[in-house]
Design an enzyme around this catalytic site. Structure first.
Site, PDB file in Angstrom:
ATOM      1  N   GLY A 237      68.889 -41.958  45.261  1.00  0.00           N
ATOM      2  CA  GLY A 237      69.245 -43.158  45.946  1.00  0.00           C
ATOM      3  C   GLY A 237      70.720 -43.546  46.078  1.00  0.00           C
ATOM      4  O   GLY A 237      71.187 -44.194  46.741  1.00  0.00           O
ATOM      5  N   GLU A 272      66.807 -37.382  40.913  1.00  0.00           N
ATOM      6  CA  GLU A 272      66.047 -36.812  42.079  1.00  0.00           C
ATOM      7  C   GLU A 272      66.745 -37.085  43.653  1.00  0.00           C
ATOM      8  O   GLU A 272      66.458 -37.953  44.341  1.00  0.00           O
ATOM      9  CB  GLU A 272      64.816 -37.649  42.041  1.00  0.00           C
ATOM     10  CG  GLU A 272      63.748 -37.351  40.944  1.00  0.00           C
ATOM     11  CD  GLU A 272      62.796 -38.639  40.722  1.00  0.00           C
ATOM     12  OE1 GLU A 272      62.805 -39.517  41.734  1.00  0.00           O
ATOM     13  OE2 GLU A 272      61.947 -38.302  39.881  1.00  0.00           O
ATOM     14  N   GLY A 274      68.355 -36.997  47.170  1.00  0.00           N
ATOM     15  CA  GLY A 274      67.966 -36.506  48.377  1.00  0.00           C
ATOM     16  C   GLY A 274      69.087 -36.564  49.332  1.00  0.00           C
ATOM     17  O   GLY A 274      69.783 -35.644  49.416  1.00  0.00           O
ATOM     18  N   ARG A 311      66.451 -42.889  62.760  1.00  0.00           N
ATOM     19  CA  ARG A 311      67.219 -43.897  61.730  1.00  0.00           C
ATOM     20  C   ARG A 311      67.962 -44.968  62.514  1.00  0.00           C
ATOM     21  O   ARG A 311      67.655 -45.838  61.990  1.00  0.00           O
ATOM     22  CB  ARG A 311      68.056 -43.014  60.884  1.00  0.00           C
ATOM     23  CG  ARG A 311      67.661 -41.961  59.852  1.00  0.00           C
ATOM     24  CD  ARG A 311      68.576 -41.493  58.873  1.00  0.00           C
ATOM     25  NE  ARG A 311      68.822 -42.430  57.998  1.00  0.00           N
ATOM     26  CZ  ARG A 311      69.963 -43.185  57.799  1.00  0.00           C
ATOM     27  NH1 ARG A 311      70.859 -42.917  58.734  1.00  0.00           N
ATOM     28  NH2 ARG A 311      70.022 -44.133  57.105  1.00  0.00           N
ATOM     29  N   TYR A 315      66.116 -48.188  61.024  1.00  0.00           N
ATOM     30  CA  TYR A 315      66.826 -48.777  60.102  1.00  0.00           C
ATOM     31  C   TYR A 315      68.143 -49.408  60.467  1.00  0.00           C
ATOM     32  O   TYR A 315      69.169 -50.037  59.827  1.00  0.00           O
ATOM     33  CB  TYR A 315      67.469 -47.847  58.810  1.00  0.00           C
ATOM     34  CG  TYR A 315      66.345 -47.135  58.464  1.00  0.00           C
ATOM     35  CD1 TYR A 315      65.282 -47.549  57.634  1.00  0.00           C
ATOM     36  CD2 TYR A 315      66.501 -45.689  58.614  1.00  0.00           C
ATOM     37  CE1 TYR A 315      64.477 -46.748  56.937  1.00  0.00           C
ATOM     38  CE2 TYR A 315      65.392 -44.699  57.813  1.00  0.00           C
ATOM     39  CZ  TYR A 315      64.588 -45.534  56.997  1.00  0.00           C
ATOM     40  OH  TYR A 315      63.604 -44.650  56.658  1.00  0.00           O
ATOM     41  N   CYS A 342      60.217 -43.691  76.247  1.00  0.00           N
ATOM     42  CA  CYS A 342      59.915 -44.798  76.948  1.00  0.00           C
ATOM     43  C   CYS A 342      59.865 -46.058  75.886  1.00  0.00           C
ATOM     44  O   CYS A 342      58.653 -46.449  75.624  1.00  0.00           O
ATOM     45  CB  CYS A 342      58.794 -44.650  77.679  1.00  0.00           C
ATOM     46  SG  CYS A 342      58.789 -43.283  78.771  1.00  0.00           S
ATOM     47  N   TYR A 371      66.727 -37.300  56.054  1.00  0.00           N
ATOM     48  CA  TYR A 371      65.595 -38.111  56.841  1.00  0.00           C
ATOM     49  C   TYR A 371      66.048 -38.028  58.340  1.00  0.00           C
ATOM     50  O   TYR A 371      65.909 -39.277  59.044  1.00  0.00           O
ATOM     51  CB  TYR A 371      66.122 -39.782  56.463  1.00  0.00           C
ATOM     52  CG  TYR A 371      65.783 -40.002  54.866  1.00  0.00           C
ATOM     53  CD1 TYR A 371      64.523 -39.571  54.351  1.00  0.00           C
ATOM     54  CD2 TYR A 371      66.922 -39.793  53.952  1.00  0.00           C
ATOM     55  CE1 TYR A 371      64.221 -39.482  52.830  1.00  0.00           C
ATOM     56  CE2 TYR A 371      66.748 -39.565  52.685  1.00  0.00           C
ATOM     57  CZ  TYR A 371      65.374 -39.602  51.941  1.00  0.00           C
ATOM     58  OH  TYR A 371      65.277 -39.868  50.768  1.00  0.00           O
TER      59      TYR A 371
HETATM   60  C1  LIG Z   1      63.128 -41.045  48.163  1.00  0.00           C
HETATM   61  C2  LIG Z   1      62.855 -40.795  46.901  1.00  0.00           C
HETATM   62  C3  LIG Z   1      64.101 -40.199  46.074  1.00  0.00           C
HETATM   63  C4  LIG Z   1      65.236 -39.792  46.971  1.00  0.00           C
HETATM   64  O1  LIG Z   1      66.108 -40.755  47.356  1.00  0.00           O
HETATM   65  P1  LIG Z   1      67.487 -40.620  48.025  1.00  0.00           P
HETATM   66  O2  LIG Z   1      67.969 -41.924  48.379  1.00  0.00           O
HETATM   67  O3  LIG Z   1      67.255 -39.618  49.240  1.00  0.00           O
HETATM   68  O4  LIG Z   1      68.389 -39.816  47.024  1.00  0.00           O
HETATM   69  C5  LIG Z   1      63.967 -39.991  44.995  1.00  0.00           C
HETATM   70  N1  LIG Z   1      62.869 -40.317  44.392  1.00  0.00           N
HETATM   71  C6  LIG Z   1      61.887 -40.951  44.827  1.00  0.00           C
HETATM   72  C7  LIG Z   1      60.513 -41.246  43.835  1.00  0.00           C
HETATM   73  C8  LIG Z   1      61.757 -41.331  46.256  1.00  0.00           C
HETATM   74  O5  LIG Z   1      60.923 -41.900  46.608  1.00  0.00           O
END
Ligand SMILES: *Cc1c(COP(=O)(O)O)cnc(C)c1O
Length: 413
Positions: A237, A272, A274, A311, A315, A342, A371
């Protein structure tokens, strides 16, 4: 890792213009150094706290990106069987894989269990029952955490906020203890952790810290009841700076703050991330096709579109747009940058000051590593873009541009 050198935009030591000309556009380019630096920032900042950094595969699941992280020792957070397949193909260690997601199917659960993943982040009692039954048939034990919903507001875009009571994710934190108690009757399940993930592109980390405190308090209660909880998974996150005004916390600073709150002996901390690993490590290269002026507006039509990078449309997110060659004397134009699709929603930027956007010029759409390609589609029967990985002064194509034949693969007349 993306900087001008003598007015040429480079990725590490490679001139992006060279890549655009040789690999064609649209084309994603990733800096391996930027990806590894971000991963190592997480890994180092934990210091002597037992931890596992599980890269969230959904942010960018390209094989070479996963392989780079697997070699660096990363674990992986997956949300589908397809992602597990990719991790295995990339050489990732299944013992460092956690399986998240609100709707895992039986074949996916079986695939994960036969490969010996670290554990499941579960979201309901029905899911626990299903994993237990499959584990029994396979004669194995499945480790799980409940993903709890801590009811904190991540203060991000509503589509990527996940930790409020009304969201589909997680188990209400108040109900979690009861569910852990009930899970004891599932003979092939072991409750080993508690997890949460409150959202994405979080720029103020206090909600993550607040969620962590709630989860830790729950872990204390669970341990007091005799559950052998050995880890806490705080999800991903952490946001990145898409524009100068974004005050994105540094990775090290974020982990140091977390460490301050969770210095509990023995507990392994799982994260976690990303976006914060790959987001700033990638750009999308595109070429200007046309300029178009209507009585109301000016448009710069480029060869990348919402199918390549959704994106902005999905968003309303901002991506800086940079010329690959900085002109000597810059005249700017105020325009929308749009693709050939289109749909009126097909824009990459709106009302943006741009320099050097004559037809034939190349542009880099910044901060597109997360993403970006992962959410690309074939909408309008557009072959998906090529992807390139830069390592120092070398670069290579890590995914070929799709062909027309790829577009109809598996179809019949
Ligand atoms: C999407 C997601 C992440 C990664 O989120 P980021 O904002 O990209 O760091 C981690 N854990 C879970 C369960 C997710 O769904």
């Amino acid at each position: 890792m993306f900087e001008y050198c003598e007015r040429r935009l480079r990725c590490e030591q490679v001139d992006l213009d060279e890549i655009a000309r040789s690999a064609g556009t649209p084309c994603y380019v990733y800096s391996s150094r930027a990806i590894l630096d971000a991963y190592e920032a997480y890994d180092d900042a934990f210091g002597d706290v037992p931890h596992m950094v599980c890269y969230a595969v959904k942010a960018n699941s390209t094989l070479a990106v996963l392989s780079l992280l697997a070699k660096a020792g990363a674990g992986f957070d997956i949300v589908s069987g397809g992602e597990l397949y990719r991790v295995l193909q990339a050489g990732g260690d299944p013992a460092r894989v956690v399986f998240s997601g609100v709707g895992k199917t039986a074949p996916e659960i079986r695939f994960a269990l036969t490969n010996g993943i670290a554990g499941f982040n579960c979201e309901s009692e029905a899911e626990l029952a299903e994993i237990d039954a499959i584990a029994e048939r396979l004669g194995v034990a499945a480790r799980f955490s409940l993903r709890v919903n801590p009811d904190v507001d991540a203060a991000t875009h509503p589509y990527i906020s996940t930790g409020l009571r009304g969201h589909k994710f997680g188990v209400d934190i108040e109900a979690a203890e009861h569910l852990y108690r009930r899970a004891r009757s599932f003979r092939h399940l072991r409750a080993t952790g508690v997890s949460c993930h409150i959202g994405s592109q979080i720029l103020d980390i206090s909600p993550i810290l607040e969620a962590a405190e709630k989860v830790l308090a729950l872990i204390e209660r669970l341990q007091a009841e005799g559950h052998e909880i050995d880890h806490v998974d705080l999800g991903g996150g952490l946001g990145i700076a898409y524009q100068a005004a974004d005050r994105a916390p540094g990775i090290r600073e974020f982990i140091q703050q977390l460490r301050g709150r969770i210095g509990r002996d023995g507990l392994t901390v799982v994260v976690e991330p990303g976006r914060s690993i790959v987001g700033s490590a990638g750009v999308l290269l595109t070429r200007v096709l046309h300029r178009k002026k209507t009585p109301a507006k000016e448009f710069v039509v480029v060869d990348a579109a919402m199918n390549d990078l959704i994106r902005p449309a999905l968003y309303r997110s901002h991506h800086d747009i940079l010329p690959l060659r900085q002109p000597e004397a810059s005249t700017t134009v105020l325009a929308d940058v749009v693709g050939p699709i289109c749909e009126t929603g097909d824009f990459l930027a709106r009302d943006r000051e741009l320099v050097d956007v004559r037809p034939g010029k190349y542009l880099a759409i910044a901060s597109a590593g997360a993403y970006g390609f992962a959410q690309a589609s074939n909408y309008n029967s557009r072959p998906r873009a090529a992807e390139v990985l830069v390592e120092g002064d070398r670069w290579r194509v890590i995914r070929e541009r799709e062909t027309y034949a790829d577009l109809i693969r598996g179809e019949t007349k």
